[in-house]
Scaffold this motif. Structure first.
Motif, mmCIF file in Angstrom:
data_model
loop_
_atom_site.group_PDB
_atom_site.id
_atom_site.type_symbol
_atom_site.label_atom_id
_atom_site.label_comp_id
_atom_site.label_asym_id
_atom_site.label_seq_id
_atom_site.Cartn_x
_atom_site.Cartn_y
_atom_site.Cartn_z
ATOM 1 N N ALA A 114 0.289 -7.618 -7.469
ATOM 2 C CA ALA A 114 1.427 -7.249 -6.499
ATOM 3 C C ALA A 114 1.813 -8.459 -5.937
ATOM 4 O O ALA A 114 1.010 -9.124 -5.958
ATOM 5 C CB ALA A 114 0.978 -6.261 -5.347
ATOM 6 N N ALA A 115 3.257 -8.658 -5.761
ATOM 7 C CA ALA A 115 3.768 -9.811 -4.948
ATOM 8 C C ALA A 115 3.463 -9.519 -3.808
ATOM 9 O O ALA A 115 3.379 -8.542 -2.974
ATOM 10 C CB ALA A 115 5.170 -9.798 -5.334
ATOM 11 N N LYS A 116 3.320 -10.923 -2.969
ATOM 12 C CA LYS A 116 3.208 -10.526 -1.320
ATOM 13 C C LYS A 116 4.556 -10.270 -0.929
ATOM 14 O O LYS A 116 5.453 -10.492 -1.497
ATOM 15 C CB LYS A 116 3.093 -12.051 -0.894
ATOM 16 C CG LYS A 116 3.093 -12.244 0.477
ATOM 17 C CD LYS A 116 3.047 -13.817 0.880
ATOM 18 C CE LYS A 116 3.309 -14.021 2.284
ATOM 19 N NZ LYS A 116 3.234 -15.377 2.850
ATOM 20 N N TYR A 117 4.596 -9.445 0.121
ATOM 21 C CA TYR A 117 5.835 -8.993 0.635
ATOM 22 C C TYR A 117 5.775 -8.938 2.323
ATOM 23 O O TYR A 117 4.497 -8.626 2.719
ATOM 24 C CB TYR A 117 6.438 -7.863 0.069
ATOM 25 C CG TYR A 117 5.610 -6.439 0.628
ATOM 26 C CD1 TYR A 117 6.124 -5.571 1.333
ATOM 27 C CD2 TYR A 117 4.558 -6.426 -0.360
ATOM 28 C CE1 TYR A 117 5.369 -4.534 1.397
ATOM 29 C CE2 TYR A 117 3.733 -5.070 0.107
ATOM 30 C CZ TYR A 117 4.049 -4.456 0.892
ATOM 31 O OH TYR A 117 3.542 -2.945 1.192
ATOM 32 N N THR A 118 6.806 -9.017 2.825
ATOM 33 C CA THR A 118 6.882 -8.748 4.634
ATOM 34 C C THR A 118 7.548 -7.377 4.587
ATOM 35 O O THR A 118 8.612 -7.245 3.898
ATOM 36 C CB THR A 118 7.376 -9.886 5.327
ATOM 37 O OG1 THR A 118 8.443 -10.261 4.619
ATOM 38 C CG2 THR A 118 6.350 -10.962 5.393
ATOM 39 N N ALA A 119 7.177 -6.649 5.419
ATOM 40 C CA ALA A 119 7.782 -5.318 5.867
ATOM 41 C C ALA A 119 7.835 -4.845 7.296
ATOM 42 O O ALA A 119 6.894 -5.431 7.904
ATOM 43 C CB ALA A 119 7.412 -4.330 5.034
ATOM 44 N N THR A 120 8.715 -3.830 7.726
ATOM 45 C CA THR A 120 8.572 -3.266 8.899
ATOM 46 C C THR A 120 7.987 -1.795 9.022
ATOM 47 O O THR A 120 8.854 -0.843 8.291
ATOM 48 C CB THR A 120 9.975 -3.466 9.564
ATOM 49 O OG1 THR A 120 10.700 -4.645 9.334
ATOM 50 C CG2 THR A 120 9.800 -2.788 10.905
ATOM 51 N N PRO A 121 7.072 -1.771 9.165
ATOM 52 C CA PRO A 121 6.233 -0.343 9.070
ATOM 53 C C PRO A 121 6.635 0.652 10.198
ATOM 54 O O PRO A 121 7.266 0.177 11.344
ATOM 55 C CB PRO A 121 4.814 -0.647 8.912
ATOM 56 C CG PRO A 121 4.430 -1.534 9.763
ATOM 57 C CD PRO A 121 6.028 -2.594 9.579
ATOM 58 N N GLU A 122 6.373 1.732 10.186
ATOM 59 C CA GLU A 122 6.320 2.784 11.425
ATOM 60 C C GLU A 122 5.579 2.421 12.327
ATOM 61 O O GLU A 122 4.355 1.733 11.921
ATOM 62 C CB GLU A 122 6.505 4.201 10.777
ATOM 63 C CG GLU A 122 6.347 5.400 11.755
ATOM 64 C CD GLU A 122 7.685 5.371 12.404
ATOM 65 O OE1 GLU A 122 8.108 4.123 13.447
ATOM 66 O OE2 GLU A 122 8.735 5.955 12.340
ATOM 67 N N TRP A 123 5.440 2.925 13.549
ATOM 68 C CA TRP A 123 4.679 2.561 14.744
ATOM 69 C C TRP A 123 3.260 3.209 14.571
ATOM 70 O O TRP A 123 2.346 2.840 14.835
ATOM 71 C CB TRP A 123 4.950 2.677 16.003
ATOM 72 C CG TRP A 123 5.350 4.101 16.170
ATOM 73 C CD1 TRP A 123 6.264 4.869 15.842
ATOM 74 C CD2 TRP A 123 4.415 5.017 16.987
ATOM 75 N NE1 TRP A 123 6.395 6.276 16.266
ATOM 76 C CE2 TRP A 123 5.032 6.437 17.049
ATOM 77 C CE3 TRP A 123 3.000 5.328 17.662
ATOM 78 C CZ2 TRP A 123 4.502 7.640 17.671
ATOM 79 C CZ3 TRP A 123 2.561 6.201 18.110
ATOM 80 C CH2 TRP A 123 3.177 7.437 18.100
ATOM 81 N N THR A 124 3.359 4.415 13.718
ATOM 82 C CA THR A 124 2.158 5.305 13.517
ATOM 83 C C THR A 124 2.117 5.672 11.942
ATOM 84 O O THR A 124 3.364 5.494 11.365
ATOM 85 C CB THR A 124 2.106 6.502 14.121
ATOM 86 O OG1 THR A 124 0.892 7.523 13.721
ATOM 87 C CG2 THR A 124 3.467 7.408 13.891
ATOM 88 N N ASP A 125 0.941 5.520 11.601
ATOM 89 C CA ASP A 125 0.750 6.038 9.919
ATOM 90 C C ASP A 125 0.482 7.417 9.841
ATOM 91 O O ASP A 125 0.177 8.024 8.762
ATOM 92 C CB ASP A 125 -0.310 5.211 9.122
ATOM 93 C CG ASP A 125 -1.622 5.437 9.862
ATOM 94 O OD1 ASP A 125 -1.790 6.316 10.962
ATOM 95 O OD2 ASP A 125 -2.757 5.070 9.568
ATOM 96 N N MET A 126 0.676 8.270 10.911
ATOM 97 C CA MET A 126 0.513 9.731 10.819
ATOM 98 C C MET A 126 1.348 10.508 9.693
ATOM 99 O O MET A 126 0.762 11.525 9.124
ATOM 100 C CB MET A 126 0.974 10.415 12.214
ATOM 101 C CG MET A 126 0.615 12.038 12.242
ATOM 102 S SD MET A 126 1.262 12.716 13.858
ATOM 103 C CE MET A 126 0.582 11.498 14.900
ATOM 104 N N PHE A 127 2.670 9.702 9.564
ATOM 105 C CA PHE A 127 3.621 10.545 8.386
ATOM 106 C C PHE A 127 3.589 9.392 7.259
ATOM 107 O O PHE A 127 4.309 9.956 6.171
ATOM 108 C CB PHE A 127 4.788 10.725 8.979
ATOM 109 C CG PHE A 127 4.781 11.566 10.265
ATOM 110 C CD1 PHE A 127 4.615 12.981 10.023
ATOM 111 C CD2 PHE A 127 5.076 10.957 11.369
ATOM 112 C CE1 PHE A 127 4.491 13.500 11.360
ATOM 113 C CE2 PHE A 127 4.993 11.714 12.744
ATOM 114 C CZ PHE A 127 4.854 12.972 12.633
ATOM 115 N N GLY A 128 2.778 8.702 6.938
ATOM 116 C CA GLY A 128 2.776 7.666 5.849
ATOM 117 C C GLY A 128 3.004 6.341 6.305
ATOM 118 O O GLY A 128 3.338 6.148 7.784
#
Length: 412
Positions: free
Chosen positions: A7-21
């Motif tokens: 996998a390549a390194k990447y930067t991303a903006t996740p949701e504040w909670t992982d409750m829904f993924g």
């Protein structure tokens, strides 16, 4: 699903909670490929009857996570996600953006398994709301279009095409209903009005073109202004002078419920770590500011790691949200203070990026990573400090606007 070993390194903006993924909204990988997967759309009932959505199929909460680390171009992104949707199905209809320094693609999933994608020409733009947008598909042009390999047969076999000729994806798979007229089409109309101000179109026209050429070259500033827009200079502006009915008639681009807004900018530098910029505005876009984060960072500020459902004074989201809530109560009085802060920060951020770009051109490896991380952190801290200062001013000045205020002898 099984994922590739590498996998390549990447930067991303996740949701504040992982409750829904994980819900990574957008990102840029080590190959300089950008991806955004936040656009929910709707398919019509005719199509869904023939190819229903798949309950356990992929949704936008996982699209970036299983696609972006494993692609080396925008075109490869469409192919990979298209193959995933074809095999596993999708639980919802979506619009997904891919871009690299050579191409930009917009992809739409139209039912449980069927999808199309169109390349946005280098001299053009597209404005998309929460509805199917892609129009005529040219099946003889694989350079500018991609599609599920069986989509033509699927549409023909199920008699889904309402037109005698052509293959208009929007008309075959999309909706044309009252919700589109108030929720979606007006936002597309306003975007095209911003970029093609001399074009005359009905606010809720369902015939607005997907691909357009702007009257003038578009810049980062245009993207910022549009994503923070709310029908300014029209009677539909909730903050304007139109009638109460007009001011609440259409859903604006910038909405009070917005959690974040992003711009993914790819510049013509050889190293993807410095060429890619995430511009991230937390909270209501119209009341926030786009903060630059380089694609090559290795860490984010502590305030951006605090995700809470209720107010948390050290959370970046809540810092920006708090200022917006205070402005909401007295928009005419506090709007100028907000705009002054936004303008100052935007100018300072642009200056910081120019200086960082210049310094980073002679660096590589860990030295470049540290520079990009430190400067991105500095930009974030500048924004948080300015908005905390703004909040202090707003609270102080709001005291005089209380309905319990009374003018009397100050000595009493």
């Amino acid at each position: 699903m099984p994922l590739p070993t590498h996998a390549a390194k990447y930067t991303a903006t996740p949701e504040w909670t992982d409750m829904f993924g994980v819900f990574e909204e957008d990102g840029i990988n080590d190959f300089g490929v950008a991806m955004s997967a936040t656009e929910s759309t709707y398919a019509n009932q005719r199509v869904l009857a023939a190819d229903p959505l798949v309950k356990d199929g992929i949704g936008e909460e996982a699209m970036v996570t299983v696609t972006l680390p494993y692609i080396d171009s925008a075109r490869a992104g469409v192919k990979r996600l298209g193959a995933i949707v074809s095999q596993y199905g999708t639980c919802e209809s979506n619009g997904i953006l891919f871009a690299d320094q050579s191409e930009a693609w917009y992809m739409e999933t139209g039912s449980g398994h069927y999808w199309v994608a169109q390349r946005i020409p280098d001299d053009s733009y597209a404005v998309v709301a929460n509805q199917m947008a892609i129009q005529e598909i040219d099946f003889n042009n694989s350079e500018d279009f991609m599609w599920h390999p069986d989509i033509e047969r699927f549409v023909t076999q199920n008699h889904l095409n309402p037109n005698r000729t052509g293959f208009n994806f929007r008309q075959i798979f999309g909706t044309q209903n009252a919700m589109d007229s108030v929720y979606n089409l007006p936002r597309v109309w306003y975007g095209q009005k911003c970029f093609n101000p001399h074009r005359e179109q009905a606010v809720s026209s369902s015939e607005m073109p997907f691909i357009n050429q702007a009257e003038q070259l578009l810049s980062l500033t245009d993207a910022r202004l549009f994503l923070g827009s709310h029908y300014q200079q029209t009677v539909y502006d909730p903050l304007g002078d139109g009638s109460q009915a007009d001011k609440k008639r259409f859903r604006p681009v910038s909405l009070a419920a917005t959690q974040e807004s992003h711009i993914l900018q790819l510049r013509p530098f050889n190293n993807p770590a410095i060429s890619g910029l995430h511009w991230l505005a937390m909270g209501v876009t119209a009341q926030s500011v786009f903060v630059p984060f380089y694609a090559g960072i290795e860490d984010t500020p502590a305030a951006y790691k605090l995700g809470t459902k209720t107010y948390q004074p050290e959370s970046a989201y809540w810092v920006y949200k708090q200022a917006g809530v205070l402005v909401d109560a007295h928009y005419k009085e506090f709007g100028p203070l907000l705009h002054e802060t936004q303008q100052t920060l935007t100018r300072d951020f642009d200056e910081l990026v120019l200086q960082t770009d210049q310094a980073g051109q002679t660096l590589s490896g860990d030295e470049l990573t540290h520079l990009l991380t430190n400067e991105s952190r500095r930009a974030a801290e500048m924004g948080l400090k300015a908005y905390k200062t703004l909040t202090a001013k707003l609270i102080t000045q709001a005291t005089a606007l209380s309905p319990l205020s009374y003018h009397q002898d100050l000595n009493l």
